[in-house]
Design an enzyme around this catalytic site. Structure first.
Site, PDB file in Angstrom:
ATOM      1  N   LYS A   1      32.049  39.064  49.170  1.00 57.92           N
ATOM      2  CA  LYS A   1      33.415  39.194  48.649  1.00 57.92           C
ATOM      3  C   LYS A   1      33.508  40.412  47.741  1.00 57.92           C
ATOM      4  O   LYS A   1      34.447  41.206  47.834  1.00 57.92           O
ATOM      5  CB  LYS A   1      33.826  37.915  47.890  1.00 57.92           C
ATOM      6  CG  LYS A   1      34.138  36.762  48.827  1.00 57.92           C
ATOM      7  CD  LYS A   1      34.296  35.423  48.111  1.00 57.92           C
ATOM      8  CE  LYS A   1      34.446  34.307  49.138  1.00 57.92           C
ATOM      9  NZ  LYS A   1      34.426  32.956  48.591  1.00 57.92           N
TER      10      LYS A   1
ATOM     11  N   GLN B   1      33.917  30.167  42.997  1.00 61.87           N
ATOM     12  CA  GLN B   1      33.179  29.791  44.209  1.00 61.87           C
ATOM     13  C   GLN B   1      32.795  28.310  44.152  1.00 61.87           C
ATOM     14  O   GLN B   1      32.205  27.853  43.177  1.00 61.87           O
ATOM     15  CB  GLN B   1      31.929  30.681  44.341  1.00 61.87           C
ATOM     16  CG  GLN B   1      31.148  30.465  45.603  1.00 61.87           C
ATOM     17  CD  GLN B   1      31.916  30.851  46.876  1.00 61.87           C
ATOM     18  OE1 GLN B   1      32.563  31.890  46.937  1.00 61.87           O
ATOM     19  NE2 GLN B   1      31.866  29.989  47.880  1.00 61.87           N
TER      20      GLN B   1
ATOM     21  N   ASP C   1      42.652  31.645  46.174  1.00 63.94           N
ATOM     22  CA  ASP C   1      42.136  30.686  47.158  1.00 63.94           C
ATOM     23  C   ASP C   1      43.256  29.754  47.639  1.00 63.94           C
ATOM     24  O   ASP C   1      43.111  29.070  48.643  1.00 63.94           O
ATOM     25  CB  ASP C   1      41.027  29.819  46.524  1.00 63.94           C
ATOM     26  CG  ASP C   1      39.651  30.154  47.072  1.00 63.94           C
ATOM     27  OD1 ASP C   1      39.580  30.805  48.137  1.00 63.94           O
ATOM     28  OD2 ASP C   1      38.651  29.766  46.442  1.00 63.94           O
TER      29      ASP C   1
END
Ligand code: NDP
Length: 291
Positions: free
Chosen positions: A55, A99, A122
């Site tokens: 990422k 994460q 997200d």
């Protein structure tokens, strides 16, 4: 012939990243800001470390600012919430991603819901789930968003199609079903308690499998000409070697479908591209500009 049926998610994602990089260049040259993504990793999970590294690399390749925070496994919920608070207030950070999974002592949902919904790239915050369900302008979870782009590229208008989504998780199945409903598909959501799953799948023009069961969906479950989007990523042993396979049995599905995503190289590469896209969307909204 069958090559043409295989959806190249890797190429699609690369094209999307090129487009995003061009928009980032405009943000810098015309509007004087650099979209920024903060990624927070807690602990030492090897798969999470790889995801976070990828990422970060792709964020920088797109010309965005990447902020990485690596916290020890022993981090308390209060410490993580303090970092989220700091990032929420940081004007250089337009997107925040924590994460998952998080260590046991931390309540993931509490952490996600502490992120400013407008920075929740997200798309897992309860406010963004609500916006998706009610037609509001929110941030959409990356994996289902990527699946939708592949489907629209292939089929154009999805209205009236019968879609069967297998899986009802908050991160893939439910938002996928909602996105397809928003496109005026007729949507069936199947799960572990569904009776006669093959019978449900046989009615589908579009099948999205997000189950986490290697090669579960068989070719004889499919209607002739169905489009199959395989979200599953399963690591198996075959012929003494490790291998990645999806939730669909690719070899038996291929002759029945009009198109199918492979694993790897289908949905997987789309997820990070959509994360960058969400960061760009979030930054543009925060700055009040169109890119
Ligand atoms: P979850 O484990 O959270 O959800 C799995 C879903 O599948 C549940 O709703 C479960 O039903 C359902 N299910 C399980 N077994 C069956 C069965 N035998 N028949 C029908 N339904 C079943 O998984 P995720 O949604 O997080 O992920 C799904 C897959 O997608 C995984 O392989 C994961 O690795 C992959 N993935 C890939 C991503 C990518 O970037 N390509 C990103 C995210 C995930 P119930 O609710 O009843 O338990």
């Amino acid at each position: 012939m069958s090559e043409q049926k295989i959806i190249d998610g890797k190429a699609f994602a690369a094209k999307l990243r090129t487009k995003i990089a061009a928009q980032v260049a405009v943000a810098k040259s015309k509007h004087g800001f650099t979209p920024g993504l903060a990624v927070v990793l807690v602990g030492e999970d090897p798969a999470s470390k790889v995801y976070v590294r990828n990422k970060g690399e792709q964020t920088k390749e797109a010309g965005m600012a990447s902020f990485e925070y690596k916290l020890p496994e022993s981090t308390s919920q209060a410490e993580l919430l303090a970092l989220i608070d700091k990032l929420n207030k940081d004007a250089a950070v337009h997107g925040i991603l924590v994460q998952l999974p998080l260590p046991k002592q931390i309540d993931s949902q509490a952490v996600i819901n502490a992120i400013d919904p407008d920075k929740d790239v997200d798309g897992f915050h309860v406010v963004n789930a609500g916006r998706l369900a009610t037609g509001g302008k929110g941030l959409v979870p990356c994996t289902p968003f990527g699946c939708l782009l592949l489907l629209k590229d292939l089929l154009g208008d999805l209205a009236g199609k019968h879609a069967v989504v297998i899986g009802r998780s908050n991160i893939v199945g439910k938002p996928m079903a909602q996105l397809l409903l928003n496109e005026s598909c007729t949507v069936t959501i199947a799960h572990s308690k569904t009776r006669d799953l093959p019978g449900e799948v046989r009615r589908a023009d579009i099948v999205v499998a997000a189950v986490g069961r290697p090669e579960m969906v068989k070719g004889d479950w499919l209607k002739e000409g169905a489009v199959v989007i395989d979200v599953g990523i399963n690591r198996i042993e075959r012929d003494g070697k490790g291998k990645l396979v999806g939730d669909c049995d690719f070899q038996s599905c291929l002759p029945k479908v009009s198109a199918i995503t492979p694993v790897p190289g289908g949905v997987g590469p789309m997820t990070i591209a959509l994360l960058l896209n969400n960061t760009l969307i979030a930054a543009a909204r925060q700055k009040g500009v169109e890119l």
